[in-house]
Design an enzyme around this catalytic site. Structure first.
Site, PDB file in Angstrom:
ATOM      1  N   CYS A 281      -1.412  -9.479  -7.938  1.00 54.29           N
ATOM      2  CA  CYS A 281      -2.085  -8.175  -7.925  1.00 54.29           C
ATOM      3  C   CYS A 281      -3.542  -8.281  -8.349  1.00 54.29           C
ATOM      4  CB  CYS A 281      -1.339  -7.174  -8.805  1.00 54.29           C
ATOM      5  SG  CYS A 281      -1.569  -7.437 -10.581  1.00 54.29           S
TER       6      CYS A 281
ATOM      7  N   ARG B 133      -0.396  -3.906  -6.835  1.00 53.69           N
ATOM      8  CA  ARG B 133      -1.620  -4.518  -6.309  1.00 53.69           C
ATOM      9  C   ARG B 133      -2.827  -3.770  -6.870  1.00 53.69           C
ATOM     10  NH1 ARG B 133      -5.198  -7.589  -5.080  1.00 53.69           N
ATOM     11  NH2 ARG B 133      -5.658  -8.456  -3.028  1.00 53.69           N
TER      12      ARG B 133
ATOM     13  N   CYS C 199      -0.389  -6.416 -17.203  1.00 53.14           N
ATOM     14  CA  CYS C 199       0.238  -7.174 -16.115  1.00 53.14           C
ATOM     15  C   CYS C 199       1.530  -6.480 -15.689  1.00 53.14           C
ATOM     16  CB  CYS C 199       0.543  -8.600 -16.571  1.00 53.14           C
ATOM     17  SG  CYS C 199       1.540  -9.504 -15.356  1.00 53.14           S
TER      18      CYS C 199
ATOM     19  N   SER D  95       0.857  -1.178   0.000  1.00 54.42           N
ATOM     20  CA  SER D  95       0.000   0.000   0.000  1.00 54.42           C
ATOM     21  C   SER D  95       0.891   1.224   0.000  1.00 54.42           C
ATOM     22  CB  SER D  95      -0.888  -0.002   1.241  1.00 54.42           C
ATOM     23  OG  SER D  95      -1.752   1.115   1.237  1.00 54.42           O
TER      24      SER D  95
ATOM     25  N   CYS E 227      -5.086  -9.043 -13.931  1.00 52.67           N
ATOM     26  CA  CYS E 227      -5.480  -9.812 -15.121  1.00 52.67           C
ATOM     27  C   CYS E 227      -6.913 -10.317 -15.000  1.00 52.67           C
ATOM     28  CB  CYS E 227      -4.520 -10.970 -15.351  1.00 52.67           C
ATOM     29  SG  CYS E 227      -4.344 -12.079 -13.930  1.00 52.67           S
TER      30      CYS E 227
ATOM     31  N   THR F  72      -7.132   1.516   4.673  1.00 53.54           N
ATOM     32  CA  THR F  72      -6.693   0.694   5.813  1.00 53.54           C
ATOM     33  C   THR F  72      -7.573   0.950   7.032  1.00 53.54           C
ATOM     34  OG1 THR F  72      -4.432   0.786   4.972  1.00 53.54           O
ATOM     35  CG2 THR F  72      -4.707   0.052   7.229  1.00 53.54           C
TER      36      THR F  72
ATOM     37  N   CYS G 276       4.210 -14.019 -11.008  1.00 51.96           N
ATOM     38  CA  CYS G 276       2.978 -13.354 -10.556  1.00 51.96           C
ATOM     39  C   CYS G 276       3.145 -12.726  -9.171  1.00 51.96           C
ATOM     40  CB  CYS G 276       1.843 -14.375 -10.531  1.00 51.96           C
ATOM     41  SG  CYS G 276       0.305 -13.726  -9.894  1.00 51.96           S
TER      42      CYS G 276
END
Length: 620
Positions: free
Chosen positions: A592, A367, A564, A118, A595, A403, A589
């Protein structure tokens, strides 16, 4: 140990060698290629049992499929801010009332916090409620915000925007944190209270009672070869049963997706809309370091109709660190857009580059995040379970903060579930407890009030003037009326439906990375510490292996290789030399979920790999 770290690194580098070169020309495939693609038999890509069931596969005959089961009062899926806050609150209540309560939490990362990414600028409201003595407990909030800067960027210049009190972007009283470190600290508090934490165990399946209510979850099987066959070391996952299961998987959780369908939870809300956030951490020259400074920008390099912006935060953690990143709304329309390369290009802006010059990039990750706001929140409860945190999506978009709302949702879920579980006179209609009180309590809380006030800011950008129209709307209706306008604007529909065909769009020429401020994808993914067991079926599954070439490549010029942020998807020539095939480099990968969200054919389904696989973020 250094040896295992070296091994991991070597595996990572081997995996990365398959990443496509980052500066290939954007117009990669000719019309001739596209024509020949469809006439070739599709090579098999997906071998995962969710697409090819094992009961129909002779290689699985006679394999022991029994699972060990364990029983808890509450099972929580996901060790992020929401899941850990829920676990902590449950145990606080149990300890206060001297009740026995078993709380188990499973997390797919090898360590708590290792998949957390984050910005992050933290509003401490929920933390103060959870732990009024957080300072004494040593919560890693080291950097109070001291300076707030907001800009509109043009290619060469910066237009400063005054940060008036009451605007959602005002960060007075907030803290710049490395969220992974904060989550790790929450994990320590949870363990002290008696929560059972199981990092390295991915929840792969939702279990149901005969009456249809949720029974719990099963963790992933291990020891399946890349071709989908059982290895000698095959082991079934474990079942965890509970009275209530809380799903806090983060944005676009793969179990939550199944629950939406099973219980029709999205019947009365709008489709969720998303963005991708890319982030780096740098050590910079101490002379340029201004601990507590927060910078945000909108505008260049994105055009006015592509939603997005940047952040640059100066951390105060004993060394001159900055966290910087770029967010792109996934409702963009040009298939040639690459969020990663927009981010790299942004760093060269005359207002940004001087901070980074002479510095050293030490971390990278990405992310997806929810941007739908209150219009897109699904039904939150169903028999046996509830959705918490960024899974249903409580992010305050103009604040770029989720958050505090995620933590509060977990706390409210815990309080509502605890009252039900400990009610000795309760007559439940289903075996798995239904706790509709959670949604009622959430609507009475400050989360709902906060999200309602900002509900129109994100959809207001869908106008002819784009960014600038949205900013005018925010100024008038939020700053003046505080979101009290009597209407609620709609989003544009699914992000996956927004791409235009490649023939209607202009390819984007991105500058080559210079290796000092901007970088290629290969060196970036290496900094995420990403690693997966190589000999397992790809967890990026395709419902139909022929769709990528026949549709995504033919119509949209293969956008998955650009959206991606980790080089997972690559179109390569067929061995025969005629046409192309999609290659999935699943080892790269970073989890995140972009895709699964943006695929224009909605053919990609992200499922969990073997537990512990994925990025190894250190305080992202």
């Amino acid at each position: 140990t250094n040896e295992s770290a070296l091994c991991r690194m070597q595996t990572c580098i081997r995996a990365l060698k398959t990443v496509p070169a980052d500066h290939a020309a954007p117009q990669l495939y000719t019309v001739v290629h596209r024509r020949t693609c469809s006439s070739v038999t599709t090579p098999r890509i997906t071998t995962h049992y969710t697409i090819h069931p094992r009961d129909k596969d002779p290689r699985w005959e006679g394999v022991e499929m029994e699972r060990f089961a364990d029983e808890a009062d509450v099972v929580i899926v996901g060790g992020g801010p929401a899941g850990l806050s829920a676990a902590i609150r449950l145990k606080q209540l149990a300890n206060e009332q001297e009740k026995e309560l078993r709380v188990c939490l499973v997390e797919k990362a090898s360590q708590i916090g290792a998949h957390t990414l984050s910005g992050a600028c933290l509003e401490p409201s929920a933390l103060i409620e959870l732990f009024p003595d957080w300072k004494e407990r040593g919560a890693p909030l080291h950097t109070p915000v001291t300076e707030d800067v907001f800009s509109i960027l043009t290619e060469k210049y910066r237009i400063p925007v005054p940060m008036l009190p009451g605007l959602p972007m005002n960060n007075h009283g907030n803290y710049i944190v490395r969220l992974g470190n904060f989550v790790r600290w929450l994990g320590e508090q949870a363990e002290e209270l008696g929560v059972e934490l199981y990092p390295g165990y991915a929840a792969a399946e939702v279990l149901f009672h005969e009456d249809g209510s949720v029974k719990g979850i099963a963790t992933n099987d291990v020891g399946i070869a890349k071709d989908g066959s059982p290895k000698d070391v095959f082991e079934r996952g474990m079942e965890l049963h509970a009275k209530v299961t809380m799903f806090g998987e983060g944005c676009h959780g793969h179990l939550a997706k199944q629950l939406y369908k099973q219980f029709n939870l999205r019947e009365n809300c709008e489709p969720q809309t998303y963005a991708i956030g890319l982030k780096e951490v740098w050590t910079i020259d101490e002379k340029k370091w201004r601990p507590g400074r927060v910078e945000h920008s909108v505008g260049w390099p994105l055009n006015r109709n592509t939603y997005g912006g940047s952040f640059l935060y100066h951390l105060n953690e004993g060394e001159p660190l900055v966290a910087l990143g770029f967010v792109v709304g996934l409702d963009y329309t040009n298939p040639y857009l690459s969020p990663f390369r927009e981010f790299q290009r942004w760093k060269h802006h005359p207002f940004v580059a001087p901070t980074l010059e002479g510095g050293n990039r030490i971390a990278y990750g990405a992310r997806a995040l929810n941007e739908g706001g209150i219009q897109s929140i699904p039904k939150l409860t169903f028999p046996g379970g509830m959705l918490i945190g960024c899974s249903p999506g409580f992010m305050n978009v103009p604040k770029i903060k989720g958050t505090h709302t995620a933590m509060k949702s977990g706390m409210l879920a815990a309080e509502s579930a605890f009252a039900k579980i400990t009610d000795e006179n309760l007559n439940s209609e289903t075996t798995g407890l239904h706790v509709p009180e959670y949604a009622e309590n959430l609507k009475k809380s400050w989360i709902w009030k906060e999200l309602h006030a900002v509900r129109n800011i994100r959809p207001s950008f869908h106008n002819y003037f784009g960014l600038y129209g949205g900013m005018v709307y925010t100024g008038i209706f939020y700053w003046v009326l505080r979101g009290k306008e009597p209407w609620t604007l709609k989003h544009c529909g699914l992000d996956s439906a927004q791409l235009k065909p490649a023939k209607d769009c202009t390819p984007i020429e991105y500058p080559k990375p210079d290796g000092k401020i901007s970088f290629d994808l290969l060196s970036s993914v290496a900094l995420s510490g990403t690693n997966h067991e190589g000999d397992q079926p790809a967890h990026l599954t395709l419902k139909d292996d022929s769709v990528p070439v026949a549709r995504n490549l033919a119509i949209y010029d293969g956008p998955e290789q650009r959206f991606c942020p980790a080089g997972v998807y690559e179109y390569v020539p067929l061995e025969t030399g005629e046409g192309m095939r999609l290659q999935i480099n699943a080892q790269n990968c970073v989890h995140c979920k972009t895709c699964d969200i943006k695929d224009p054919s909605q053919n990609i389904n992200w499922v969990v790999p073997e537990g512990s696989g994925g990025p190894a973020y250190n305080g992202m």
